[in-house]
Motif scaffolding. Structure first.
Motif, short mmCIF file in Angstrom:
data_model
loop_
_atom_site.label_atom_id
_atom_site.label_comp_id
_atom_site.label_asym_id
_atom_site.label_seq_id
_atom_site.Cartn_x
_atom_site.Cartn_y
_atom_site.Cartn_z
N GLU A 54 3.19 23.41 14.47
CA GLU A 54 2.28 24.02 15.44
C GLU A 54 0.90 23.36 15.39
O GLU A 54 0.30 23.05 16.42
N ASP A 55 0.39 23.13 14.19
CA ASP A 55 -0.91 22.47 14.04
C ASP A 55 -0.85 21.02 14.53
O ASP A 55 -1.80 20.53 15.14
N GLN A 56 0.27 20.35 14.26
CA GLN A 56 0.43 18.98 14.74
C GLN A 56 0.41 18.93 16.27
O GLN A 56 -0.22 18.05 16.86
N GLU A 57 1.09 19.88 16.90
CA GLU A 57 1.11 19.93 18.37
C GLU A 57 -0.30 20.19 18.92
O GLU A 57 -0.69 19.62 19.94
N GLU A 58 -1.07 21.03 18.23
CA GLU A 58 -2.45 21.30 18.65
C GLU A 58 -3.30 20.03 18.52
O GLU A 58 -4.10 19.71 19.41
N MET A 59 -3.11 19.29 17.43
CA MET A 59 -3.85 18.04 17.26
C MET A 59 -3.48 17.04 18.36
O MET A 59 -4.35 16.36 18.91
N LEU A 60 -2.20 16.96 18.68
CA LEU A 60 -1.75 16.05 19.73
C LEU A 60 -2.33 16.43 21.08
O LEU A 60 -2.76 15.56 21.85
N SER A 61 -2.38 17.72 21.35
CA SER A 61 -2.97 18.19 22.61
C SER A 61 -4.46 17.86 22.67
O SER A 61 -4.96 17.39 23.70
N THR A 62 -5.16 18.09 21.57
CA THR A 62 -6.59 17.76 21.50
C THR A 62 -6.79 16.27 21.67
O THR A 62 -7.71 15.83 22.41
N LEU A 63 -5.99 15.46 21.04
CA LEU A 63 -6.08 14.01 21.17
C LEU A 63 -5.82 13.57 22.61
O LEU A 63 -6.57 12.76 23.17
N GLU A 64 -4.79 14.14 23.21
CA GLU A 64 -4.46 13.80 24.59
C GLU A 64 -5.62 14.15 25.52
O GLU A 64 -6.01 13.35 26.38
N GLN A 65 -6.21 15.31 25.34
CA GLN A 65 -7.35 15.74 26.15
C GLN A 65 -8.54 14.80 25.93
O GLN A 65 -9.24 14.43 26.88
N GLY A 66 -8.79 14.45 24.69
CA GLY A 66 -9.91 13.56 24.39
C GLY A 66 -9.74 12.17 24.98
O GLY A 66 -10.71 11.55 25.40
N LEU A 67 -8.52 11.70 25.05
CA LEU A 67 -8.26 10.38 25.61
C LEU A 67 -8.31 10.36 27.13
O LEU A 67 -8.52 9.32 27.73
N SER A 68 -8.13 11.52 27.74
CA SER A 68 -8.13 11.57 29.21
C SER A 68 -9.51 11.94 29.76
O SER A 68 -9.69 12.00 30.97
N SER A 69 -10.47 12.15 28.90
CA SER A 69 -11.82 12.52 29.36
C SER A 69 -12.59 11.30 29.82
O SER A 69 -12.49 10.24 29.33
#
Length: 69
Positions: A54-69
């Motif tokens: 669950e924490d890994q998925e949250e990190m991946l989501s945060t990373l994905e959001q950060g890369l698309s900004s």
């Protein structure tokens, strides 16, 4: 001389408090020095390996959001 960078980085921060670890991470990010990237990579590897799915998925989501900004 054979230097294991991963072990050297881990040895350098082992025993540090949360505040010291935070200061190390912030310093590495704020300095924007390329030489700090391996250390951040090792720290991320440790975080990833000690996180549940669950924490890994949250990190991946945060990373994905950060890369698309």
């Amino acid at each position: 001389m054979d230097l294991n960078l991963r072990n050297a980085i881990i040895s350098n921060v082992s025993g540090n408090s949360q505040q010291e670890l935070e200061a190390t991470i912030k310093d590495a990010i704020e300095s924007k020095e390329e030489k700090m990237l391996p250390g951040l990579g090792v720290l991320f590897e440790i975080i990833w390996e000690h996180s549940n799915r669950e924490d890994q998925e949250e990190m991946l989501s945060t990373l994905e959001q950060g890369l698309s900004s």
